[in-house]
Structure formats: C-alpha cells, structure tokens
Design a protein around this motif. Structure first.
Motif, PDB file in Angstrom:
ATOM      1  N   ILE A 152       0.841  -1.203   0.000  1.00 28.30           N
ATOM      2  CA  ILE A 152       0.000   0.000   0.000  1.00 28.30           C
ATOM      3  C   ILE A 152       0.877   1.255   0.000  1.00 28.30           C
ATOM      4  CG2 ILE A 152      -1.889  -1.235   1.150  1.00 28.30           C
ATOM      5  CD1 ILE A 152      -1.244   0.297   3.716  1.00 28.30           C
ATOM      6  N   PRO A 153       0.355   2.356  -0.542  1.00 26.49           N
ATOM      7  CA  PRO A 153       1.191   3.559  -0.664  1.00 26.49           C
ATOM      8  C   PRO A 153       1.446   4.267   0.675  1.00 26.49           C
ATOM      9  CG  PRO A 153      -1.012   3.949  -1.553  1.00 26.49           C
ATOM     10  CD  PRO A 153      -0.954   2.509  -1.153  1.00 26.49           C
ATOM     11  N   TYR A 154       2.520   5.037   0.702  1.00 22.60           N
ATOM     12  CA  TYR A 154       2.859   5.880   1.857  1.00 22.60           C
ATOM     13  C   TYR A 154       1.682   6.807   2.138  1.00 22.60           C
ATOM     14  CZ  TYR A 154       5.219   9.492   4.585  1.00 22.60           C
ATOM     15  OH  TYR A 154       5.560  10.376   5.561  1.00 22.60           O
ATOM     16  N   GLY A 155       1.306   6.948   3.407  1.00 20.95           N
ATOM     17  CA  GLY A 155       0.213   7.831   3.794  1.00 20.95           C
ATOM     18  C   GLY A 155      -1.163   7.196   3.722  1.00 20.95           C
ATOM     19  N   ALA A 156      -1.255   5.968   3.196  1.00 19.84           N
ATOM     20  CA  ALA A 156      -2.554   5.294   3.081  1.00 19.84           C
ATOM     21  C   ALA A 156      -3.060   4.895   4.463  1.00 19.84           C
ATOM     22  CB  ALA A 156      -2.423   4.058   2.194  1.00 19.84           C
ATOM     23  N   PHE A 166      -4.820   2.643  11.133  1.00 19.29           N
ATOM     24  CA  PHE A 166      -3.490   3.232  11.106  1.00 19.29           C
ATOM     25  C   PHE A 166      -3.252   3.970   9.804  1.00 19.29           C
ATOM     26  CE2 PHE A 166      -3.266  -0.323  13.981  1.00 19.29           C
ATOM     27  CZ  PHE A 166      -2.398   0.089  14.989  1.00 19.29           C
ATOM     28  N   LYS A 167      -2.249   4.847   9.841  1.00 15.60           N
ATOM     29  CA  LYS A 167      -1.790   5.537   8.640  1.00 15.60           C
ATOM     30  C   LYS A 167      -0.348   5.115   8.403  1.00 15.60           C
ATOM     31  CE  LYS A 167      -2.287   9.974   6.540  1.00 15.60           C
ATOM     32  NZ  LYS A 167      -2.994  11.226   6.716  1.00 15.60           N
ATOM     33  N   LYS A 168      -0.048   4.657   7.182  1.00 17.33           N
ATOM     34  CA  LYS A 168       1.282   4.147   6.866  1.00 17.33           C
ATOM     35  C   LYS A 168       2.287   5.284   6.768  1.00 17.33           C
ATOM     36  CE  LYS A 168       3.915   1.515   3.459  1.00 17.33           C
ATOM     37  NZ  LYS A 168       3.870   0.776   2.188  1.00 17.33           N
ATOM     38  N   GLY A 169       3.441   5.073   7.446  1.00 16.07           N
ATOM     39  CA  GLY A 169       4.517   6.050   7.413  1.00 16.07           C
ATOM     40  C   GLY A 169       5.737   5.503   6.695  1.00 16.07           C
ATOM     41  N   ALA A 170       6.883   6.026   7.081  1.00 17.77           N
ATOM     42  CA  ALA A 170       8.146   5.684   6.417  1.00 17.77           C
ATOM     43  C   ALA A 170       8.644   4.306   6.817  1.00 17.77           C
ATOM     44  CB  ALA A 170       9.191   6.734   6.771  1.00 17.77           C
ATOM     45  N   PHE A 189       5.417  -2.048  11.906  1.00 13.80           N
ATOM     46  CA  PHE A 189       4.780  -3.194  11.256  1.00 13.80           C
ATOM     47  C   PHE A 189       5.774  -3.892  10.342  1.00 13.80           C
ATOM     48  CE2 PHE A 189       1.073  -0.920  12.584  1.00 13.80           C
ATOM     49  CZ  PHE A 189       0.034  -1.843  12.640  1.00 13.80           C
ATOM     50  N   ASN A 190       5.775  -5.229  10.389  1.00 15.53           N
ATOM     51  CA  ASN A 190       6.543  -5.992   9.421  1.00 15.53           C
ATOM     52  C   ASN A 190       5.936  -5.794   8.036  1.00 15.53           C
ATOM     53  OD1 ASN A 190       8.532  -7.220  11.034  1.00 15.53           O
ATOM     54  ND2 ASN A 190       7.081  -8.752  11.757  1.00 15.53           N
ATOM     55  N   PRO A 191       6.751  -5.847   6.984  1.00 11.32           N
ATOM     56  CA  PRO A 191       6.218  -5.610   5.639  1.00 11.32           C
ATOM     57  C   PRO A 191       5.161  -6.617   5.199  1.00 11.32           C
ATOM     58  CG  PRO A 191       8.538  -6.263   5.545  1.00 11.32           C
ATOM     59  CD  PRO A 191       8.194  -6.049   6.987  1.00 11.32           C
ATOM     60  N   ASN A 192       5.161  -7.808   5.817  1.00 12.17           N
ATOM     61  CA  ASN A 192       4.204  -8.842   5.441  1.00 12.17           C
ATOM     62  C   ASN A 192       2.942  -8.834   6.287  1.00 12.17           C
ATOM     63  OD1 ASN A 192       6.002  -9.647   7.539  1.00 12.17           O
ATOM     64  ND2 ASN A 192       5.259 -11.728   7.366  1.00 12.17           N
ATOM     65  N   ALA A 193       2.723  -7.772   7.086  1.00 10.58           N
ATOM     66  CA  ALA A 193       1.503  -7.684   7.889  1.00 10.58           C
ATOM     67  C   ALA A 193       0.300  -7.572   6.951  1.00 10.58           C
ATOM     68  CB  ALA A 193       1.566  -6.480   8.817  1.00 10.58           C
ATOM     69  N   GLU A 194      -0.725  -8.373   7.220  1.00 12.08           N
ATOM     70  CA  GLU A 194      -1.947  -8.324   6.400  1.00 12.08           C
ATOM     71  C   GLU A 194      -2.819  -7.175   6.880  1.00 12.08           C
ATOM     72  OE1 GLU A 194      -3.922 -12.129   6.346  1.00 12.08           O
ATOM     73  OE2 GLU A 194      -1.994 -13.153   6.125  1.00 12.08           O
ATOM     74  N   VAL A 195      -3.280  -6.364   5.921  1.00 12.43           N
ATOM     75  CA  VAL A 195      -4.075  -5.184   6.257  1.00 12.43           C
ATOM     76  C   VAL A 195      -5.249  -5.063   5.293  1.00 12.43           C
ATOM     77  CG1 VAL A 195      -2.077  -3.967   7.201  1.00 12.43           C
ATOM     78  CG2 VAL A 195      -2.678  -3.629   4.809  1.00 12.43           C
ATOM     79  N   GLU A 196      -6.216  -4.239   5.702  1.00 13.29           N
ATOM     80  CA  GLU A 196      -7.349  -3.893   4.826  1.00 13.29           C
ATOM     81  C   GLU A 196      -7.200  -2.427   4.478  1.00 13.29           C
ATOM     82  OE1 GLU A 196     -12.170  -3.203   5.108  1.00 13.29           O
ATOM     83  OE2 GLU A 196     -11.139  -4.220   6.761  1.00 13.29           O
ATOM     84  N   LEU A 197      -6.949  -2.134   3.216  1.00 14.99           N
ATOM     85  CA  LEU A 197      -6.780  -0.760   2.768  1.00 14.99           C
ATOM     86  C   LEU A 197      -8.130  -0.047   2.823  1.00 14.99           C
ATOM     87  CD1 LEU A 197      -4.849   1.346   1.522  1.00 14.99           C
ATOM     88  CD2 LEU A 197      -5.460   0.414  -0.730  1.00 14.99           C
ATOM     89  N   LEU A 198      -8.137   1.157   3.403  1.00 16.03           N
ATOM     90  CA  LEU A 198      -9.381   1.921   3.521  1.00 16.03           C
ATOM     91  C   LEU A 198      -9.407   3.035   2.473  1.00 16.03           C
ATOM     92  CD1 LEU A 198      -9.590   2.197   7.422  1.00 16.03           C
ATOM     93  CD2 LEU A 198     -10.808   0.608   5.947  1.00 16.03           C
ATOM     94  N   PRO A 199     -10.605   3.392   2.014  1.00 12.23           N
ATOM     95  CA  PRO A 199     -10.699   4.450   0.984  1.00 12.23           C
ATOM     96  C   PRO A 199     -10.341   5.821   1.545  1.00 12.23           C
ATOM     97  CG  PRO A 199     -12.903   3.550   1.519  1.00 12.23           C
ATOM     98  CD  PRO A 199     -11.899   2.806   2.334  1.00 12.23           C
TER      99      PRO A 199
END
Length: 199
Positions: A152-156, A166-170, A189-199
């Motif tokens: 997912i993109p930075y800031g998502a 959560f909001k993804k950071g650096a 968060f580890n890079p392989n953490a499973e997440v649900e991307l929110l709009p």
C-alpha cells in the motif's frame, strides 16, 4: 492419528511427524484459527504435553509450526524448564528437528533456500522473516484476497484484524512506522503484515 494428520501435512512428512509425536508423548489438538498465533505448547499440571496448531494453515506452515512447538517440548525436556522459550537451546533443538524435513520431497523448490537461510538462526516466529512468510503465504487458499502493508502507498489508511486504524509512514530498515489514528501512537509493522486498505 496418522489419518488425522495427513490432510494437514505434506505427504512425505507424515510418518516422521507421527514418530516425533509418539516419541515426545504429544497430545496434539488442531484448533480454529487464532489471529495472534499459529500454534502453542503447554505442559499442564498433570504433566501432559499439549500442542495446538491452527487448522487453517497451509501444509508447509502447519509443518513448521508443529515442529516449532515440539521443539519447545524437546528443549525443556533436555535442558530444563528454566531456559528462555526462544533462546539458544530452543533454536538448536528446532534446527535439529527441522533439518530432516528441508528437502524437495517435502517443500517446494522455491521455499528450500528461504528455509535454509531461516534455519541458520530461527526466530520466535516465521512471520518475522518477511521473505519466508510471504513465500509461505502464496500457498494459502485465500492468498489472492490478501493485501500486505508493503503493497500500500505511503500515507494510506488501513485497518488491521482487531479493527484498529493506522496511517502508513516511512520504512525504517525493514519495518514500517505507522500512526494509530485514534491515539496518535506510533507502531512498527513488518512488511508482510496483512491489512485492509481503507478508501
């Protein structure tokens, strides 16, 4: 017991696993999915060795998890109960128990080099080895529906299994800094953490 085990394990691992279960007197219980762990080892008050493993794991992760838990039992029996649960004694025991399984009759070729690297110094969870964890996840039944934090993109903004947002950071070395929206606290968060991307 072999018939119960067979659907959960690679075919050529069943006999060896069954022998380990008999050798260590394991009471194995295959349980419904627990989000926070793949398996568990306990010795109860009466001295029974109880191991639980999640039923939803693919055959390769199930095998690794079961051997991980048997290694706890074997390490405690050999070195005593005062050792660290994932200390040097456990690592050595886990390595020795896993080596007979790391072969092409049991694991797909693409997993073998990752397993060989991982078992030079096994971690408390194979999930902390991002490359091995992602490689194992491709054998999960619902793999195509999953999204991982590295995708997912930075800031998502994203949600995790317990509903927290959560909001993804650096990225810091291997893990990502993420801000918990409701508290303003930072988590890694580890890079392989499973997440649900929110709009």
């Amino acid at each position: 017991m072999k018939n119960v085990l067979a659907p959960y394990l690679p075919e050529h691992a069943v006999d060896t696993v069954f022998e380990l279960i008999k050798l260590y007197g394991v009471h194995l219980k295959i349980v419904n999915e627990r989000v926070t762990r793949h398996g568990d080892y306990r010795r109860d008050e009466s001295g029974y060795h109880k191991i639980t493993v999640n039923s939803n794991l693919n055959k390769y992760r199930f095998l690794i998890t079961l051997i991980h838990e048997i290694a706890h039992l074997a390490a405690f029996e050999k070195y005593g109960r005062n050792i660290k649960p994932h200390g040097d004694e456990w690592k050595l025991t886990f390595q020795k128990l896993m080596v007979p399984f790391i072969r092409p009759e049991i694991f797909p070729n693409q997993l073998l080099p990752l397993l060989a690297r991982h078992f030079r110094n096994p971690k408390a969870s194979s999930d902390t080895d991002a490359s091995l964890s992602l490689a194992l996840k491709q054998f999960d039944e619902a793999e195509s529906e999953k999204t991982y934090i590295f995708q997912i993109p930075y800031g998502a903004t994203f949600r995790i299994y317990n509903g927290k947002i959560f909001k993804k950071g650096a990225q810091r070395v291997k893990r990502f800094e993420c801000l918990e929206v409701s508290t303003g606290r930072m988590y890694l968060f580890n890079p392989n953490a499973e997440v649900e991307l929110l709009p």
